[in-house]
Scaffold this motif. Structure first.
Motif, mmCIF file in Angstrom:
data_model
loop_
_atom_site.group_PDB
_atom_site.id
_atom_site.type_symbol
_atom_site.label_atom_id
_atom_site.label_comp_id
_atom_site.label_asym_id
_atom_site.label_seq_id
_atom_site.Cartn_x
_atom_site.Cartn_y
_atom_site.Cartn_z
ATOM 1 N N MET A 162 0.949 -0.681 0.402
ATOM 2 C CA MET A 162 0.056 0.354 0.002
ATOM 3 C C MET A 162 1.066 0.900 0.233
ATOM 4 N N SER A 163 1.157 2.293 -0.967
ATOM 5 C CA SER A 163 1.423 2.678 -1.029
ATOM 6 C C SER A 163 1.156 4.145 -0.020
ATOM 7 N N THR A 164 2.320 5.224 0.786
ATOM 8 C CA THR A 164 2.420 5.994 1.630
ATOM 9 C C THR A 164 0.964 7.076 1.783
ATOM 10 N N THR A 165 1.175 7.368 0.411
ATOM 11 C CA THR A 165 -0.297 8.178 0.058
ATOM 12 C C THR A 165 -1.764 7.343 1.613
ATOM 13 N N ALA A 166 -1.764 6.117 0.902
ATOM 14 C CA ALA A 166 -3.519 5.580 1.497
ATOM 15 C C ALA A 166 -3.011 5.768 3.161
ATOM 16 N N TYR A 167 -2.066 6.211 4.284
ATOM 17 C CA TYR A 167 -1.884 6.003 5.656
ATOM 18 C C TYR A 167 -0.650 7.300 5.927
ATOM 19 N N THR A 168 -1.159 8.486 4.966
ATOM 20 C CA THR A 168 -0.428 9.219 4.955
ATOM 21 C C THR A 168 -0.606 10.261 6.481
ATOM 22 N N ARG A 169 0.376 10.238 7.717
ATOM 23 C CA ARG A 169 0.341 11.267 8.601
ATOM 24 C C ARG A 169 -0.466 12.305 8.120
ATOM 25 N N GLN A 170 -0.620 13.373 9.481
ATOM 26 C CA GLN A 170 -1.898 14.884 9.138
ATOM 27 C C GLN A 170 -0.945 15.667 10.359
ATOM 28 N N ILE A 171 -0.888 16.697 9.956
ATOM 29 C CA ILE A 171 -0.918 17.566 11.029
ATOM 30 C C ILE A 171 -1.754 17.646 12.086
ATOM 31 N N GLU A 172 -0.771 17.401 13.204
ATOM 32 C CA GLU A 172 -1.880 17.381 14.833
ATOM 33 C C GLU A 172 -1.712 18.777 15.194
ATOM 34 N N ARG A 173 -0.647 19.690 14.926
ATOM 35 C CA ARG A 173 -0.960 20.452 15.626
ATOM 36 C C ARG A 173 0.457 21.493 14.845
ATOM 37 N N LEU A 174 0.019 23.083 15.031
ATOM 38 C CA LEU A 174 1.085 23.206 14.493
ATOM 39 C C LEU A 174 1.747 24.425 15.720
ATOM 40 N N VAL A 175 3.363 24.751 15.268
ATOM 41 C CA VAL A 175 3.751 25.345 16.949
ATOM 42 C C VAL A 175 4.413 26.463 15.969
ATOM 43 N N ASN A 176 3.836 27.868 16.767
ATOM 44 C CA ASN A 176 5.140 28.662 16.701
ATOM 45 C C ASN A 176 6.326 28.752 17.811
ATOM 46 N N GLY A 177 7.799 29.076 17.069
ATOM 47 C CA GLY A 177 8.343 29.122 17.847
ATOM 48 C C GLY A 177 9.352 30.055 18.827
ATOM 49 N N ILE A 178 9.216 30.303 20.392
ATOM 50 C CA ILE A 178 9.408 31.088 21.147
ATOM 51 C C ILE A 178 10.871 31.677 21.136
ATOM 52 N N PRO A 179 10.390 33.577 20.353
ATOM 53 C CA PRO A 179 11.864 34.216 20.717
ATOM 54 C C PRO A 179 12.355 33.711 22.055
ATOM 55 N N THR A 180 13.863 33.524 21.759
ATOM 56 C CA THR A 180 14.558 33.758 23.191
ATOM 57 C C THR A 180 16.062 34.085 23.202
ATOM 58 N N GLN A 181 16.501 33.738 24.668
ATOM 59 C CA GLN A 181 18.125 33.931 24.219
ATOM 60 C C GLN A 181 19.315 33.313 25.157
ATOM 61 N N ASP A 182 20.229 31.760 24.620
ATOM 62 C CA ASP A 182 20.323 31.443 25.735
ATOM 63 C C ASP A 182 22.017 31.912 25.170
ATOM 64 N N GLY A 183 22.540 31.054 26.004
ATOM 65 C CA GLY A 183 24.332 30.677 26.239
ATOM 66 C C GLY A 183 24.598 32.160 27.066
ATOM 67 N N ALA A 184 25.220 33.218 26.584
ATOM 68 C CA ALA A 184 25.545 34.849 26.473
ATOM 69 C C ALA A 184 25.149 35.561 26.679
ATOM 70 N N GLY A 185 23.593 35.309 25.630
ATOM 71 C CA GLY A 185 23.125 35.822 25.161
ATOM 72 C C GLY A 185 22.651 35.715 23.026
ATOM 73 N N VAL A 186 22.817 34.784 22.934
ATOM 74 C CA VAL A 186 22.760 34.406 21.642
ATOM 75 C C VAL A 186 21.133 34.369 21.187
ATOM 76 N N SER A 187 20.754 35.191 20.099
ATOM 77 C CA SER A 187 18.736 35.317 20.259
ATOM 78 C C SER A 187 18.744 34.189 19.276
ATOM 79 N N LEU A 188 18.073 33.118 19.609
ATOM 80 C CA LEU A 188 17.693 31.991 18.973
ATOM 81 C C LEU A 188 15.956 32.218 18.501
ATOM 82 N N THR A 189 15.069 30.899 18.391
ATOM 83 C CA THR A 189 13.675 30.184 18.821
ATOM 84 C C THR A 189 13.853 29.168 18.935
ATOM 85 N N ARG A 190 12.932 29.275 20.272
ATOM 86 C CA ARG A 190 13.383 27.901 21.307
ATOM 87 C C ARG A 190 11.742 26.837 20.129
#
Length: 285
Positions: free
Chosen positions: A1-29
């Protein structure tokens, strides 16, 4: 059976959270603490992308880890790794560092550039309880060491870990069986991606816009993570690039063990975390 017959769907969409880590590196968690159980064995995913030197120049001075693995994947920029086990490596565009903290390691990751774009990701992969106190390890894999394939027209894939499209990745782990792909799709291209039914999985789109699933699809735009459903019998996920897109597919076999975390220490019990703190303070890492 092909992948498309049993494809996963999006359960949840998540927005990253802007933050800082290390000695002040800007990143998105992107993958945060509240998703650790749902996306077991993955503990964290950070995305960093900036051509503003003040966002990254401070870097990540010496800091400890115990009980898991860190995976740093660079798209642009240069970062120097050093640790107290004597390992040293230079992360450059397209390269990856896979570090097993195990029973304890102190390391630093510092930029080797004063300007220009710094872009990439850091993923934390949990270790099973039986492996948390293993000897630390370090692999520095240059861009040329990461297999690249073109499984169909309009698709390019880099296989960082696991196996896909008949190609073994740069890293393999027997317990968590991680699959880590960096994919580029031209606009309008549809692709069936195999994902083991045993695995938790997610996509992170960092360029473009991606429709996910079959039938009533949902779209993930750049900067969003799509947690994929764990459908019984699913053999993968179908994606379609609504515009030229680049994204990560990350999947792994869950450990189904308790997670006790305090900052850079991830163990199974609070007592183990307290022991990690004591060991670090006493210089036993």
């Amino acid at each position: 059976m092909s992948t498309t017959a049993y494809t996963r769907q999006i359960e949840r969409l998540v927005n990253g959270i802007p933050t800082q880590d290390g000695a002040g590196v800007s990143l998105t968690r992107v993958l945060t603490h509240d998703l650790q159980r749902r996306l077991d064995p993955f503990l964290m995913l950070d995305a960093f992308h900036s051509d503003e030197p003040s966002d990254y120049l401070a870097g990540f001075p010496d800091h400890p880890h115990r009980g898991f693995e860190t995976v740093t994947y660079m798209l642009a920029g240069r970062m120097r790794h050093r640790d107290n086990a004597g390992n040293e490596g230079l992360l450059e565009p397209g390269g990856m560092q896979w570090m097993t903290a195990g029973r304890g390691l102190v390391h630093s990751e510092l930029p080797e550039q004063e300007n220009g774009l710094m872009s990439g990701f850091q993923l934390w992969v949990n270790l099973a309880g039986k492996d948390k106190m293993t000897e630390p390890g370090y692999s520095d894999i240059p861009s040329a060491g990461i297999p690249e394939v073109q499984p169909q027209p309009g698709v390019k894939a880099r296989v960082l870990a696991g196996e896909a499209f008949g190609t073994a990745g740069a890293i393999r782990r027997d317990t968590t069986e991680p699959l880590y792909l960096d994919l580029a799709l031209e606009a309008g291209v549809t692709l069936d991606l195999p994902v083991p039914a045993t695995h938790n999985a997610f996509l992170y789109v960092y360029e473009g816009k991606l429709a996910v699933g079959d039938g009533d699809t949902r779209a993930a735009e750049a900067g969003r993570m799509a947690v994929l459903s764990n459908a019984v019998g699913s053999t993968g996920v179908k994606v379609r690039a609504e515009e030229g897109s680049r994204f990560l597919l990350i999947a792994g076999k869950p450990l189904n063990e308790p997670i006790a975390q305090w900052g850079p220490f991830v163990m199974n019990t609070r007592e183990q975390v307290e022991q990690a703190i004591d060991d670090f303070r006493a210089g036993r890492f």
